[in-house]
Design a protein around this motif. Sequence first.
Motif, PDB file in Angstrom:
ATOM      1  N   VAL A 165      28.024  88.662  16.684  1.00  0.00           N
ATOM      2  CA  VAL A 165      28.440  87.268  16.885  1.00  0.00           C
ATOM      3  C   VAL A 165      27.504  86.582  17.870  1.00  0.00           C
ATOM      4  O   VAL A 165      27.107  85.419  17.673  1.00  0.00           O
ATOM      5  CB  VAL A 165      29.899  87.206  17.383  1.00  0.00           C
ATOM      6  N   TYR A 166      27.146  87.306  18.933  1.00  0.00           N
ATOM      7  CA  TYR A 166      26.210  86.746  19.918  1.00  0.00           C
ATOM      8  C   TYR A 166      24.858  86.465  19.278  1.00  0.00           C
ATOM      9  O   TYR A 166      24.254  85.407  19.490  1.00  0.00           O
ATOM     10  CB  TYR A 166      26.055  87.717  21.086  1.00  0.00           C
ATOM     11  N   ALA A 167      24.374  87.413  18.463  1.00  0.00           N
ATOM     12  CA  ALA A 167      23.081  87.236  17.800  1.00  0.00           C
ATOM     13  C   ALA A 167      23.118  86.064  16.823  1.00  0.00           C
ATOM     14  O   ALA A 167      22.159  85.287  16.736  1.00  0.00           O
ATOM     15  CB  ALA A 167      22.689  88.519  17.064  1.00  0.00           C
ATOM     16  N   VAL A 168      24.212  85.932  16.081  1.00  0.00           N
ATOM     17  CA  VAL A 168      24.362  84.802  15.155  1.00  0.00           C
ATOM     18  C   VAL A 168      24.326  83.487  15.916  1.00  0.00           C
ATOM     19  O   VAL A 168      23.641  82.532  15.517  1.00  0.00           O
ATOM     20  CB  VAL A 168      25.678  84.925  14.351  1.00  0.00           C
ATOM     21  N   SER A 169      25.062  83.423  17.024  1.00  0.00           N
ATOM     22  CA  SER A 169      25.147  82.181  17.805  1.00  0.00           C
ATOM     23  C   SER A 169      23.783  81.787  18.374  1.00  0.00           C
ATOM     24  O   SER A 169      23.366  80.628  18.283  1.00  0.00           O
ATOM     25  CB  SER A 169      26.150  82.356  18.952  1.00  0.00           C
ATOM     26  N   VAL A 170      23.072  82.757  18.957  1.00  0.00           N
ATOM     27  CA  VAL A 170      21.782  82.467  19.579  1.00  0.00           C
ATOM     28  C   VAL A 170      20.742  82.074  18.538  1.00  0.00           C
ATOM     29  O   VAL A 170      19.980  81.112  18.726  1.00  0.00           O
ATOM     30  CB  VAL A 170      21.294  83.677  20.403  1.00  0.00           C
ATOM     31  N   SER A 171      20.692  82.812  17.430  1.00  0.00           N
ATOM     32  CA  SER A 171      19.707  82.490  16.388  1.00  0.00           C
ATOM     33  C   SER A 171      20.005  81.140  15.749  1.00  0.00           C
ATOM     34  O   SER A 171      19.082  80.392  15.407  1.00  0.00           O
ATOM     35  CB  SER A 171      19.666  83.585  15.325  1.00  0.00           C
ATOM     36  N   ALA A 172      21.284  80.806  15.609  1.00  0.00           N
ATOM     37  CA  ALA A 172      21.649  79.489  15.073  1.00  0.00           C
ATOM     38  C   ALA A 172      21.194  78.383  16.022  1.00  0.00           C
ATOM     39  O   ALA A 172      20.678  77.346  15.589  1.00  0.00           O
ATOM     40  CB  ALA A 172      23.156  79.410  14.838  1.00  0.00           C
ATOM     41  N   LEU A 173      21.372  78.601  17.331  1.00  0.00           N
ATOM     42  CA  LEU A 173      20.897  77.627  18.316  1.00  0.00           C
ATOM     43  C   LEU A 173      19.384  77.477  18.240  1.00  0.00           C
ATOM     44  O   LEU A 173      18.851  76.367  18.328  1.00  0.00           O
ATOM     45  CB  LEU A 173      21.309  78.068  19.726  1.00  0.00           C
ATOM     46  N   GLY A 174      18.693  78.604  18.098  1.00  0.00           N
ATOM     47  CA  GLY A 174      17.239  78.560  17.990  1.00  0.00           C
ATOM     48  C   GLY A 174      16.770  77.760  16.791  1.00  0.00           C
ATOM     49  O   GLY A 174      15.769  77.045  16.858  1.00  0.00           O
ATOM     50  N   LEU A 175      17.518  77.856  15.689  1.00  0.00           N
ATOM     51  CA  LEU A 175      17.158  77.103  14.487  1.00  0.00           C
ATOM     52  C   LEU A 175      17.525  75.625  14.617  1.00  0.00           C
ATOM     53  O   LEU A 175      16.754  74.744  14.227  1.00  0.00           O
ATOM     54  CB  LEU A 175      17.859  77.701  13.267  1.00  0.00           C
ATOM     55  N   VAL A 176      18.683  75.346  15.165  1.00  0.00           N
ATOM     56  CA  VAL A 176      19.155  73.958  15.255  1.00  0.00           C
ATOM     57  C   VAL A 176      18.306  73.130  16.210  1.00  0.00           C
ATOM     58  O   VAL A 176      17.904  72.000  15.890  1.00  0.00           O
ATOM     59  CB  VAL A 176      20.635  73.925  15.687  1.00  0.00           C
ATOM     60  N   PRO A 217      11.115  68.925  20.917  1.00  0.00           N
ATOM     61  CA  PRO A 217      11.125  67.595  20.308  1.00  0.00           C
ATOM     62  C   PRO A 217      12.170  67.395  19.223  1.00  0.00           C
ATOM     63  O   PRO A 217      12.433  66.260  18.822  1.00  0.00           O
ATOM     64  CB  PRO A 217       9.716  67.490  19.701  1.00  0.00           C
ATOM     65  N   PHE A 218      12.796  68.481  18.762  1.00  0.00           N
ATOM     66  CA  PHE A 218      13.743  68.342  17.654  1.00  0.00           C
ATOM     67  C   PHE A 218      15.195  68.394  18.092  1.00  0.00           C
ATOM     68  O   PHE A 218      16.103  68.455  17.271  1.00  0.00           O
ATOM     69  CB  PHE A 218      13.495  69.433  16.609  1.00  0.00           C
ATOM     70  N   THR A 219      15.435  68.341  19.411  1.00  0.00           N
ATOM     71  CA  THR A 219      16.813  68.450  19.890  1.00  0.00           C
ATOM     72  C   THR A 219      17.651  67.228  19.550  1.00  0.00           C
ATOM     73  O   THR A 219      18.868  67.289  19.592  1.00  0.00           O
ATOM     74  CB  THR A 219      16.844  68.646  21.419  1.00  0.00           C
ATOM     75  N   GLN A 220      17.014  66.128  19.210  1.00  0.00           N
ATOM     76  CA  GLN A 220      17.757  64.915  18.871  1.00  0.00           C
ATOM     77  C   GLN A 220      17.964  64.765  17.371  1.00  0.00           C
ATOM     78  O   GLN A 220      18.451  63.743  16.910  1.00  0.00           O
ATOM     79  CB  GLN A 220      17.011  63.677  19.408  1.00  0.00           C
ATOM     80  N   ASP A 221      17.628  65.803  16.603  1.00  0.00           N
ATOM     81  CA  ASP A 221      17.746  65.717  15.152  1.00  0.00           C
ATOM     82  C   ASP A 221      19.181  65.540  14.686  1.00  0.00           C
ATOM     83  O   ASP A 221      19.433  65.063  13.587  1.00  0.00           O
ATOM     84  CB  ASP A 221      17.164  66.966  14.490  1.00  0.00           C
ATOM     85  N   GLU A 222      20.152  65.953  15.547  1.00  0.00           N
ATOM     86  CA  GLU A 222      21.536  65.790  15.126  1.00  0.00           C
ATOM     87  C   GLU A 222      21.915  64.315  15.012  1.00  0.00           C
ATOM     88  O   GLU A 222      22.913  63.964  14.394  1.00  0.00           O
ATOM     89  CB  GLU A 222      22.479  66.504  16.116  1.00  0.00           C
ATOM     90  N   LEU A 223      21.107  63.444  15.637  1.00  0.00           N
ATOM     91  CA  LEU A 223      21.381  62.011  15.561  1.00  0.00           C
ATOM     92  C   LEU A 223      20.747  61.389  14.324  1.00  0.00           C
ATOM     93  O   LEU A 223      21.048  60.254  13.986  1.00  0.00           O
ATOM     94  CB  LEU A 223      20.837  61.317  16.819  1.00  0.00           C
ATOM     95  N   SER A 224      19.843  62.117  13.669  1.00  0.00           N
ATOM     96  CA  SER A 224      19.166  61.594  12.495  1.00  0.00           C
ATOM     97  C   SER A 224      19.842  62.097  11.232  1.00  0.00           C
ATOM     98  O   SER A 224      20.732  62.949  11.265  1.00  0.00           O
ATOM     99  CB  SER A 224      17.681  62.005  12.507  1.00  0.00           C
ATOM    100  N   GLU A 225      19.403  61.561  10.095  1.00  0.00           N
ATOM    101  CA  GLU A 225      20.020  61.918   8.839  1.00  0.00           C
ATOM    102  C   GLU A 225      19.572  63.290   8.345  1.00  0.00           C
ATOM    103  O   GLU A 225      20.286  63.952   7.613  1.00  0.00           O
ATOM    104  CB  GLU A 225      19.695  60.859   7.771  1.00  0.00           C
ATOM    105  N   GLN A 226      18.394  63.730   8.724  1.00  0.00           N
ATOM    106  CA  GLN A 226      17.845  64.970   8.201  1.00  0.00           C
ATOM    107  C   GLN A 226      17.289  65.842   9.315  1.00  0.00           C
ATOM    108  O   GLN A 226      16.559  65.367  10.178  1.00  0.00           O
ATOM    109  CB  GLN A 226      16.739  64.673   7.175  1.00  0.00           C
ATOM    110  N   SER A 227      17.644  67.125   9.296  1.00  0.00           N
ATOM    111  CA  SER A 227      17.147  68.064  10.291  1.00  0.00           C
ATOM    112  C   SER A 227      15.669  68.346  10.060  1.00  0.00           C
ATOM    113  O   SER A 227      15.172  68.277   8.931  1.00  0.00           O
ATOM    114  CB  SER A 227      17.948  69.366  10.209  1.00  0.00           C
ATOM    115  N   TYR A 228      14.991  68.698  11.138  1.00  0.00           N
ATOM    116  CA  TYR A 228      13.570  69.048  11.028  1.00  0.00           C
ATOM    117  C   TYR A 228      13.370  70.243  10.103  1.00  0.00           C
ATOM    118  O   TYR A 228      12.289  70.419   9.526  1.00  0.00           O
ATOM    119  CB  TYR A 228      13.002  69.351  12.414  1.00  0.00           C
ATOM    120  N   LEU A 229      14.404  71.076   9.942  1.00  0.00           N
ATOM    121  CA  LEU A 229      14.296  72.253   9.088  1.00  0.00           C
ATOM    122  C   LEU A 229      13.990  71.884   7.646  1.00  0.00           C
ATOM    123  O   LEU A 229      13.355  72.658   6.920  1.00  0.00           O
ATOM    124  CB  LEU A 229      15.598  73.068   9.141  1.00  0.00           C
TER     125      LEU A 229
END
Length: 205
Positions: free
Chosen positions: A99-110, A130-142
């Motif tokens: 669970v810890y690994a899932v949470s950390v890797s998800a944060l790394g991706l987001v 630079p991509f930490t504000q992507d949650e405010l945009s319509e599309q993630s950098y991913l």
Amino acid sequence: MCTGKCSRVVGLGLLPLALTCIVCNLLLCFPDWDTQYVHEGGKLLTPAVLYLGGLVGGGIMILIPAIHIQATGRQGCCGNRCGMFLSILFALVGLAGSVYAVSVSALGLVYGPLCQVLESNGSLGKWEQPFTQDELSEQSYLFNTSTWDTCAKPPGVVRFNVILFALVLAASLLELLLCGVQVLNGLFGCLCGTCSKKRAEHTQS
């Protein structure tokens, strides 16, 4: 399949997943295959890398339980009801680690990597995520690879982080599933046994 055989399969399945998480986390410390980023306490590394989700959570906290869980599938001191009960406790430790690994890797991706950004005038700017504000945009950098060039240094760090964090995420999700299976399997093993006695009697006959 009896509970002992199931434990053996689960344990063997966890081992390569744990090694995958460990290797990926270690590689994340060396973007662009350069050792300079681990200097000075790793201040130039992505924060999620320093949380060691793959090394500790998906790695060590899975590797140790995997060894015991796999041992419960063999005849001996671990292949009994007591061993199965201990395997439940180890599997719970593995669940926490995954669970810890899932949470950390998800944060790394987001939130994306820490990098030196490329300014509009072509010069190198400051180190930031630079991509930490992507949650405010319509599309993630991913899903918008054209924005990946925002990170100028380390070269290719966005693709590097995405691939390795995705591998840790996939491996830790599988670990989560296998540890959950072992909790149920260990419970049945405590109640019904591991089939080790039946195998021993059959071998002797």
